[in-house]
Scaffold this motif. Structure first.
Motif, short mmCIF file in Angstrom:
data_model
loop_
_atom_site.label_atom_id
_atom_site.label_comp_id
_atom_site.label_asym_id
_atom_site.label_seq_id
_atom_site.Cartn_x
_atom_site.Cartn_y
_atom_site.Cartn_z
N LEU A 40 0.82 -1.21 0.00
CA LEU A 40 0.00 0.00 0.00
C LEU A 40 0.86 1.26 0.00
O LEU A 40 0.54 2.24 -0.70
CB LEU A 40 -0.94 0.00 1.22
CG LEU A 40 -2.00 -1.10 1.23
CD1 LEU A 40 -2.79 -1.06 2.53
CD2 LEU A 40 -2.95 -0.95 0.04
N LEU A 41 1.94 1.25 0.77
CA LEU A 41 2.83 2.40 0.79
C LEU A 41 3.52 2.59 -0.56
O LEU A 41 3.71 3.72 -1.02
CB LEU A 41 3.88 2.24 1.89
CG LEU A 41 3.38 2.32 3.33
CD1 LEU A 41 4.50 1.97 4.31
CD2 LEU A 41 2.83 3.71 3.63
N GLY A 42 3.87 1.48 -1.21
CA GLY A 42 4.47 1.55 -2.54
C GLY A 42 3.51 2.13 -3.56
O GLY A 42 3.88 2.96 -4.40
N LEU A 43 2.23 1.71 -3.48
CA LEU A 43 1.22 2.26 -4.37
C LEU A 43 1.03 3.75 -4.14
O LEU A 43 0.93 4.55 -5.08
CB LEU A 43 -0.10 1.52 -4.17
CG LEU A 43 -0.21 0.10 -4.74
CD1 LEU A 43 -1.50 -0.56 -4.29
CD2 LEU A 43 -0.14 0.14 -6.26
N SER A 44 0.95 4.13 -2.87
CA SER A 44 0.80 5.54 -2.53
C SER A 44 1.97 6.37 -3.04
O SER A 44 1.79 7.47 -3.59
CB SER A 44 0.67 5.69 -1.01
OG SER A 44 0.64 7.05 -0.64
N SER A 45 3.18 5.83 -2.87
CA SER A 45 4.37 6.54 -3.34
C SER A 45 4.35 6.70 -4.85
O SER A 45 4.70 7.76 -5.40
CB SER A 45 5.63 5.77 -2.90
OG SER A 45 6.79 6.39 -3.41
N ALA A 46 3.94 5.64 -5.57
CA ALA A 46 3.89 5.71 -7.04
C ALA A 46 2.85 6.72 -7.51
O ALA A 46 3.08 7.47 -8.46
CB ALA A 46 3.59 4.32 -7.60
N LEU A 47 1.70 6.76 -6.85
CA LEU A 47 0.65 7.70 -7.24
C LEU A 47 1.06 9.14 -7.00
O LEU A 47 0.65 10.05 -7.73
CB LEU A 47 -0.64 7.39 -6.47
CG LEU A 47 -1.33 6.06 -6.83
CD1 LEU A 47 -2.49 5.79 -5.89
CD2 LEU A 47 -1.82 6.10 -8.28
N ARG A 48 1.88 9.36 -5.97
CA ARG A 48 2.35 10.72 -5.66
C ARG A 48 3.65 11.06 -6.37
O ARG A 48 4.20 12.14 -6.16
CB ARG A 48 2.54 10.85 -4.14
CG ARG A 48 1.24 10.79 -3.35
CD ARG A 48 1.44 11.00 -1.86
NE ARG A 48 2.16 9.90 -1.23
CZ ARG A 48 3.42 9.95 -0.83
NH1 ARG A 48 4.13 11.05 -0.99
NH2 ARG A 48 3.97 8.90 -0.26
N SER A 49 4.13 10.10 -7.20
CA SER A 49 5.41 10.28 -7.92
C SER A 49 6.55 10.60 -6.94
O SER A 49 7.43 11.41 -7.23
CB SER A 49 5.28 11.40 -8.96
OG SER A 49 4.30 11.08 -9.91
#
Length: 453
Positions: A329-338
Motif C-alpha cells: 500500500l505504501l508503494g502504491l501511494s508513493s507511485a501515485l504521488r510520484s
C-alpha cells in the motif's frame, strides 16, 4: 580433461545449497509421516484404516497449522490420533528448523553456519548473529504462553469435562490456538457453545493474537526496557494488527448485529465479543463461534480480506502478512504521488522490500485464482462464493469453512492441500525450491521501453 571436470552434485549437496528445497522436503516428510500414522486403525475410533485422501488432507492441515478437515476431529480420531494431530500442529507452528534446534540443544550439539542460515530464513531474520539465542527464546516463549493459556482454559474445561479430559482439552486447544491451527475437540460447531463465555473466547483470542504478532516483535518490546527504540518492523506489525482487529470487529458487528443466524440473538456485550473473536480468528486461526455460511455477504467478503492478509512474519500465522500488505500500500501511494521514496514512521523502506511485496501479492493472487478456477470445474455442486472462501482460508492457513471441506472431491482436497502448503511455506520459498536460479550473465540485452497502463 578429466581432472578439470567438476564433480557431480549429490542430492545432499543440492539440499545444502537450496534452503527453500530443504524446507519443502522437510515439511513433506513430516506430512507423509503424519499421514501414515493417521491411517493406522489405532488412530480412528471405528478401528478402521482412514482413507489416504482424508489422512493426507488432515496431516497437511495440521502441519500447515490450518484447521480445515474433511472429518470431525472429535468424532473420528482416537486419543492416539489426536496426539498425532497436536504434535503435527506443534511442529508446524514452531517450524522444522526450530524442532531440529530442540534436539540439538538437548544433545548439546553445535550449530553449523548452514544451520544458522536456515534458522534465519525460516524466521525471516536479516542477521545471522544471535540466531541460537533467538531459537531458545522462541522455544521458551512458546511453551510458557501455551502453558498459561492451558491454565486459563482448564478453569472452564476441568469443571465441565472432569480432570483428565478437561486438562487434555485445555492443552490441546491452547497449542492449537497459539499455533493458529484451529483444530478443536468440541465437535462440528467448534466454539459455538461458548458464545457467552468470555474466559474461553478471550483466552483463545489472546493466544491467537500473540502468536500472530511474531517473536521478533516480542524481542523488540523486551529490549525497550533497556532503552532501545522500537524498530520499524515492530511499529508496522503492532499498528496494522490493531487497525485490522478493530476494523474487522466493527465491520462484523455492524453487518451481523441483526442477523439471528450468527450473533443477532446475543446481548450487546456478547455481540461485541463474538464480532471481535471473528475478527481475530480470521487472522489465520480457524476457530469459530457461529456458522460461517450464515454470515451476510459483506461479512463474508470482509473475512476473506482478513484471511488473505493473515498475520505477521516470524510468527505462527499464515497469509500474505501484514508487513507485506503495508509495504504494498505504501508503494502504491508513493507511485501515485510520484515520490522517490517509500516512507513511514519517519523511516524509508528499501525499494527491494516494496518490490518483493508486489511479487508476493502477484504470486498469491495468481495462485488463488488458478485454484479457484480448477475448483469451479471439479466442485460444480458448490457455490463459487463458498469455494473462494475455502481457497483463501487454505492459503491463509486459517481453517474457517462455509461447510465446503466435507463436500470436496479427492481432486478438490488435493488442490486445497497444495494451497495450504503454498500458504505455509510462502510463495517465494516454494517457487525458489522448485525453480532454479537464473545464471548471472555479463552481457545484457538492449533495453527498450514498453507502453503499460
Amino acid at each position: 580433461m578429466d581432472h578439470l571436470q567438476q564433480p557431480k552434485k549429490t542430492i545432499l549437496d543440492t539440499l545444502k545449497g537450496n534452503t527453500p528445497l530443504y524446507f519443502l522436503l522437510g515439511y513433506l516428510g513430516v506430512i507423509f509421516l503424519g499421514m501414515l500414522l493417521l491411517m493406522l486403525p489405532i488412530s480412528a475410533q471405528d478401528g478402521q484404516i482412514t482413507g489416504m485422501p482424508d489422512a493426507l488432507f488432515t496431516a497437511t492441515s495440521a502441519v500447515c497449522v490450518t484447521g480445515l478437515s474433511p472429518i470431525v476431529t472429535a468424532e473420528h480420531w482416537t486419543l492416539f490420533g489426536q496426539i498425532v494431530i497436536i504434535l503435527l500442529i506443534q511442529i508446524g507452528g514452531l517450524g522444522i528448523m526450530t524442532f531440529v534446534a530442540i534436539f540439538g540443544l538437548l544433545t548439546n550439539q553445535r550449530f553449523s553456519i548452514a544451520d544458522r542460515k536456515r534458522f534465519m530464513e525460516e524466521k525471516n531474520q536479516n542477521e545471522l548473529t544471535g540466531m541460537v539465542r533467538l531459537i531458545k527464546f522462541i522455544i521458551l516463549a512458546t511453551f510458557v504462553l501455551e502453558g498459561v493459556g492451558a491454565f486459563f482454559l482448564a478453569l472452564r474445561f476441568v469443571p465441565q469435562f472432569g480432570v483428565i479430559k478437561g486438562l487434555w482439552f485445555s492443552v490441546f486447544h491452547a497449542i492449537s490456538a497459539f499455533c493458529n491451527a484451529g483444530f478443536d475437540l468440541l465437535g462440528p460447531e467448534s466454539l459455538t457453545a461458548y458464545q457467552h463465555d468470555p474466559l474461553v473466547l478471550l483466552t483463545i483470542a489472546t493466544l491467537i493474537i500473540l502468536a500472530g504478532i511474531g517473536y521478533t516483535v516480542y524481542l523488540d518490546l523486551w529490549r525497550m526496557r533497556k532503552g532501545d527504540r522500537l524498530h520499524l518492523h515492530s511499529k508496522i506489525v503492532l499498528s496494522s494488527t490493531a487497525i485490522l482487529l478493530l476494523g474487522g470487529t466493527v465491520l462484523i458487528f455492524l453487518m451481523e448485529a441483526n442477523n439471528p443466524q450468527t450473533i443477532g440473538a446475543l446481548s450487546l456485550p456478547e455481540k461485541g465479543l463474538n464480532a471481535f473473536f471473528q475478527s481475530v480468528t480470521t487472522r489465520t486461526a480457524g476457530f469459530c463461534t457461529f456458522a460461517q455460511d450464515k454470515m451476510t455477504q459483506a461479512s463474508g467478503l470482509g473475512s476473506i480480506f482478513l484471511m488473505f492478509i493473515g498475520g505477521s512474519p516470524a510468527g505462527t500465522a499464515g497469509g500474505l502478512k501484514t508487513t507485506t500488505m503495508v509495504a504494498l500500500l505504501l508503494g502504491l501511494s508513493s507511485a501515485l504521488r510520484s515520490s522517490r521514496d517509500v516512507s513511514v514512521f519517519r523511516r524509508t523502506i528499501a525499494q527491494e522490500v516494496v518490490h518483493n511485496a508486489f511479487v508476493l501479492f502477484a504470486l498469491a493472487t495468481i495462485w488463488n485464482i488458478l485454484v479457484l478456477f480448477f475448483l469451479s470445474i471439479t466442485e460444480k455442486a458448490i457455490p463459487l462464493g463458498g469455494l473462494l472462501f475455502e481457497t483463501i482460508s487454505a492459503f491463509g492457513t486459517v481453517g474457517l469453512t462455509q461447510n465446503v471441506t466435507p463436500q470436496l472431491s479427492v481432486t478438490g482436497k488435493m488442490l486445497i492441500a497444495l494451497t495450504m502448503l503454498y500458504g505455509k511455506l510462502g510463495p517465494l520459498t516454494l517457487l525458489h525450491a522448485l525453480i532454479p536460479k537464473a545464471r548471472v550473465q555479463n552481457n545484457r540485452l538492449a533495453q527498450e521501453h514498453l507502453l503499460v497502463g
